[in-house]
Design a protein around this motif. Sequence first.
Motif, mmCIF file in Angstrom:
data_model
loop_
_atom_site.group_PDB
_atom_site.id
_atom_site.type_symbol
_atom_site.label_atom_id
_atom_site.label_comp_id
_atom_site.label_asym_id
_atom_site.label_seq_id
_atom_site.Cartn_x
_atom_site.Cartn_y
_atom_site.Cartn_z
ATOM 1 N N TRP A 36 -0.287 -49.875 7.126
ATOM 2 C CA TRP A 36 0.817 -50.011 6.178
ATOM 3 C C TRP A 36 1.802 -51.064 6.681
ATOM 4 O O TRP A 36 2.056 -51.189 7.869
ATOM 5 C CB TRP A 36 1.543 -48.673 6.005
ATOM 6 C CG TRP A 36 0.736 -47.648 5.255
ATOM 7 C CD1 TRP A 36 -0.161 -46.778 5.765
ATOM 8 C CD2 TRP A 36 0.764 -47.413 3.854
ATOM 9 N NE1 TRP A 36 -0.707 -45.998 4.787
ATOM 10 C CE2 TRP A 36 -0.148 -46.370 3.594
ATOM 11 C CE3 TRP A 36 1.464 -47.977 2.783
ATOM 12 C CZ2 TRP A 36 -0.381 -45.879 2.316
ATOM 13 C CZ3 TRP A 36 1.232 -47.474 1.525
ATOM 14 C CH2 TRP A 36 0.326 -46.448 1.295
ATOM 15 N N LYS A 38 4.993 -51.134 6.166
ATOM 16 C CA LYS A 38 6.210 -50.466 6.616
ATOM 17 C C LYS A 38 5.854 -49.057 7.053
ATOM 18 O O LYS A 38 5.044 -48.382 6.414
ATOM 19 C CB LYS A 38 7.238 -50.411 5.483
ATOM 20 C CG LYS A 38 8.573 -49.802 5.878
ATOM 21 C CD LYS A 38 9.531 -49.795 4.702
ATOM 22 C CE LYS A 38 10.867 -49.164 5.088
ATOM 23 N NZ LYS A 38 11.814 -49.150 3.937
ATOM 24 N N LYS A 39 6.444 -48.616 8.149
ATOM 25 C CA LYS A 39 6.169 -47.284 8.643
ATOM 26 C C LYS A 39 6.686 -46.235 7.660
ATOM 27 O O LYS A 39 7.861 -46.214 7.331
ATOM 28 C CB LYS A 39 6.818 -47.068 10.011
ATOM 29 C CG LYS A 39 6.138 -47.830 11.143
ATOM 30 C CD LYS A 39 6.718 -47.442 12.473
ATOM 31 C CE LYS A 39 5.974 -48.138 13.610
ATOM 32 N NZ LYS A 39 6.500 -47.742 14.948
ATOM 33 N N THR A 40 5.784 -45.404 7.220
ATOM 34 C CA THR A 40 6.155 -44.339 6.301
ATOM 35 C C THR A 40 6.654 -43.127 7.079
ATOM 36 O O THR A 40 6.495 -43.036 8.293
ATOM 37 C CB THR A 40 4.948 -43.937 5.437
ATOM 38 O OG1 THR A 40 3.893 -43.485 6.304
ATOM 39 C CG2 THR A 40 4.422 -45.131 4.648
ATOM 40 N N ARG A 41 7.231 -42.189 6.361
ATOM 41 C CA ARG A 41 7.723 -40.978 7.010
ATOM 42 C C ARG A 41 6.565 -40.158 7.575
ATOM 43 O O ARG A 41 6.697 -39.523 8.623
ATOM 44 C CB ARG A 41 8.526 -40.146 6.009
ATOM 45 C CG ARG A 41 9.832 -40.796 5.583
ATOM 46 C CD ARG A 41 10.613 -39.893 4.650
ATOM 47 N NE ARG A 41 11.848 -40.519 4.211
ATOM 48 C CZ ARG A 41 12.998 -40.453 4.859
ATOM 49 N NH1 ARG A 41 13.060 -39.772 5.991
ATOM 50 N NH2 ARG A 41 14.085 -41.051 4.398
ATOM 51 N N SER A 42 5.443 -40.168 6.875
ATOM 52 C CA SER A 42 4.287 -39.430 7.381
ATOM 53 C C SER A 42 3.788 -40.031 8.684
ATOM 54 O O SER A 42 3.411 -39.309 9.617
ATOM 55 C CB SER A 42 3.169 -39.415 6.341
ATOM 56 O OG SER A 42 2.778 -40.748 6.006
ATOM 57 N N GLN A 44 5.630 -41.725 10.849
ATOM 58 C CA GLN A 44 6.633 -41.399 11.870
ATOM 59 C C GLN A 44 6.478 -39.962 12.358
ATOM 60 O O GLN A 44 6.580 -39.696 13.566
ATOM 61 C CB GLN A 44 8.032 -41.617 11.299
ATOM 62 C CG GLN A 44 8.348 -43.070 10.995
ATOM 63 C CD GLN A 44 9.707 -43.236 10.341
ATOM 64 O OE1 GLN A 44 10.445 -42.271 10.164
ATOM 65 N NE2 GLN A 44 10.046 -44.466 9.962
ATOM 66 N N LEU A 45 6.183 -39.029 11.431
ATOM 67 C CA LEU A 45 5.976 -37.637 11.830
ATOM 68 C C LEU A 45 4.730 -37.502 12.694
ATOM 69 O O LEU A 45 4.740 -36.787 13.707
ATOM 70 C CB LEU A 45 5.859 -36.757 10.586
ATOM 71 C CG LEU A 45 5.603 -35.263 10.839
ATOM 72 C CD1 LEU A 45 6.761 -34.654 11.629
ATOM 73 C CD2 LEU A 45 5.401 -34.527 9.525
ATOM 74 N N ASN A 47 3.416 -39.806 14.593
ATOM 75 C CA ASN A 47 3.703 -40.406 15.902
ATOM 76 C C ASN A 47 4.534 -39.472 16.778
ATOM 77 O O ASN A 47 4.298 -39.361 17.986
ATOM 78 C CB ASN A 47 4.427 -41.737 15.721
ATOM 79 C CG ASN A 47 3.514 -42.826 15.188
ATOM 80 O OD1 ASN A 47 2.298 -42.765 15.367
ATOM 81 N ND2 ASN A 47 4.086 -43.820 14.532
#
Length: 224
Positions: A36, A38-42, A44-45, A47
């Motif tokens: 992606w 841009k880093k999505t919230r999913s 980030q979670l 990671n």
Amino acid sequence: MMTNLFSTFDPSTSSMFSLNWLSLMIPTLLIPLNFWMKKTRSLQLINIITNTLHMEFKNLLNWTFTKGITLMIITTFWFIALNNLMGLMPYIFTATSHMAITLILALPIWLTLMIFGWIKNTNKMFAHLLPTGTPPALMMFMIMIETISNIIRPITLSIRLSANMIAGHLLLTLLGNQGTIFNMKNNFFILNTQMLLMMLELAVALIQGYVFIILISLYTTEVH
């Protein structure tokens, strides 16, 4: 109409190939989120959870021995957790509720650890069969118990995972089948109970994956 309570766990959908087993391939489509822009919230979670597990198992295991093994353990966790979570969605087959999958996960890992331990650290593996301070009269008995407990480890790992997934699904199925019997007031109570059970199953789906890898890591510490 279900013939029995366990018909929901029947993977057979055709005489040539069981299409329900295709649910195992879905995690391979969900995991590679690094593509992606841009880093999505999913992502980030994922990671955050991955880094937390990595630091925990890095401290738990001997780092000089386990370079790269944390990757295997964390990958196993995500595979189990994603399949457990997908199994809670409607019309998606829960692959981890079958011994055919859970035993395939547990047996190779246990067998690899046993082969490595008996080849590299034979004396230490023998020492694990006899706890310190055992009376001489109980030594043979304790060796037999420890040997049996080591042999059945992959079975207990696989049964623990599949049984917990089956139990939750059966409770939801039993409550869901009562909706056509009771009146609206009782159905409202059943619906609320199912929502609470669904929240519990969401927690169980993640906890069972965590318990599975914790036990694997504890078995790993015994072979080095």
